[in-house]
Design a protein around this motif. Structure first.
Motif, PDB file in Angstrom:
ATOM      1  N   ASP A 158       0.822  -1.207   0.000  1.00 16.38           N
ATOM      2  CA  ASP A 158       0.000   0.000   0.000  1.00 16.38           C
ATOM      3  C   ASP A 158       0.859   1.262   0.000  1.00 16.38           C
ATOM      4  N   VAL A 159       1.903   1.275   0.809  1.00 15.36           N
ATOM      5  CA  VAL A 159       2.780   2.449   0.879  1.00 15.36           C
ATOM      6  C   VAL A 159       3.499   2.634  -0.448  1.00 15.36           C
ATOM      7  N   ALA A 160       4.000   1.554  -1.022  1.00 13.63           N
ATOM      8  CA  ALA A 160       4.695   1.650  -2.311  1.00 13.63           C
ATOM      9  C   ALA A 160       3.751   2.162  -3.393  1.00 13.63           C
ATOM     10  N   SER A 161       2.524   1.664  -3.400  1.00 15.48           N
ATOM     11  CA  SER A 161       1.592   2.104  -4.446  1.00 15.48           C
ATOM     12  C   SER A 161       1.199   3.559  -4.254  1.00 15.48           C
ATOM     13  N   SER A 162       1.225   4.038  -3.016  1.00 18.14           N
ATOM     14  CA  SER A 162       0.887   5.439  -2.771  1.00 18.14           C
ATOM     15  C   SER A 162       2.006   6.377  -3.228  1.00 18.14           C
ATOM     16  N   SER A 163       3.161   5.823  -3.563  1.00 22.63           N
ATOM     17  CA  SER A 163       4.299   6.651  -3.989  1.00 22.63           C
ATOM     18  C   SER A 163       4.088   7.251  -5.373  1.00 22.63           C
ATOM     19  N   GLY A 164       3.229   6.628  -6.160  1.00 25.76           N
ATOM     20  CA  GLY A 164       3.028   7.103  -7.518  1.00 25.76           C
ATOM     21  C   GLY A 164       4.113   6.651  -8.483  1.00 25.76           C
ATOM     22  N   LEU A 165       5.054   5.851  -7.995  1.00 26.87           N
ATOM     23  CA  LEU A 165       6.135   5.338  -8.838  1.00 26.87           C
ATOM     24  C   LEU A 165       5.742   3.991  -9.427  1.00 26.87           C
ATOM     25  N   SER A 166       6.240   3.717 -10.609  1.00 26.15           N
ATOM     26  CA  SER A 166       6.051   2.389 -11.185  1.00 26.15           C
ATOM     27  C   SER A 166       6.923   1.409 -10.400  1.00 26.15           C
ATOM     28  N   ASP A 167       6.681   0.125 -10.584  1.00 23.74           N
ATOM     29  CA  ASP A 167       7.511  -0.882  -9.919  1.00 23.74           C
ATOM     30  C   ASP A 167       8.981  -0.704 -10.287  1.00 23.74           C
ATOM     31  N   ALA A 168       9.246  -0.428 -11.566  1.00 24.68           N
ATOM     32  CA  ALA A 168      10.627  -0.242 -12.025  1.00 24.68           C
ATOM     33  C   ALA A 168      11.246   0.994 -11.381  1.00 24.68           C
ATOM     34  N   GLU A 169      10.497   2.091 -11.335  1.00 20.18           N
ATOM     35  CA  GLU A 169      11.012   3.323 -10.716  1.00 20.18           C
ATOM     36  C   GLU A 169      11.257   3.119  -9.232  1.00 20.18           C
ATOM     37  N   TYR A 170      10.351   2.415  -8.576  1.00 17.12           N
ATOM     38  CA  TYR A 170      10.478   2.145  -7.145  1.00 17.12           C
ATOM     39  C   TYR A 170      11.746   1.323  -6.875  1.00 17.12           C
TER      40      TYR A 170
END
Length: 149
Positions: A120-132
């Motif tokens: 949930d926190v990662a998805s709230s970042s607005g970054l794609s999986d690759a960017e994350y």
């Protein structure tokens, strides 16, 4: 690659890498804090539990190293987690000075309940999986470089 600017033109605080890292860290930890409230966990407690979920039975010294925290910070945190039943500490060795930390069944149940939190926190970042993933890699490289400088 200096974020301090020249002597004539200082860099605005929002343009400093150190400020961006600080502000981003506060924002991400805040997002975790909101998600972890329902479990009555602080972010450092969650990190300690996560470290145990990935390597149960480690010593307090190993846990401190994994969390990059000193024992004065980790010991009270472990005391609280033990009091609520998420972990057990066991003295080992001939002199009993070494302490190993083990996750309890209740602690394992907590793992299952908190599985969605980092997603949930990662998805709230607005970054794609690759960017994350790239950002995590860059930050790891930065941390290592600054430590060795």
């Amino acid at each position: 690659m200096d974020d301090t600017g020249s002597q004539q033109e200082p860099v605005a605080i929002a343009d400093r890498l150190s400020f961006q890292l600080y502000a981003a860290s506060r924002a991400v930890v805040g997002a975790y804090r909101r998600k972890l409230q329902e479990f009555d966990l602080t972010y450092p407690q969650y990190l300690a539990m996560h470290a145990l979920w990935t390597n149960d039975g480690q010593t307090v010294t190993e846990l401190c190293s994994a969390l990059e925290l000193d024992s004065g910070t980790v010991s009270p945190l472990l005391t609280r987690l033990e009091a609520v039943g998420y972990l057990l500490r066991e003295r080992v060795g001939a002199d009993g000075r070494q302490v190993r930390v083990f996750c309890t069944e209740l602690g394992r149940e907590l793992q299952e309940k908190t599985l969605p939190v980092p997603v949930d926190v990662a998805s709230s970042s607005g970054l794609s999986d690759a960017e994350y993933g790239q950002l995590c890699g860059l930050l790891s490289t930065l941390r290592a470089a600054v430590r060795s400088a």
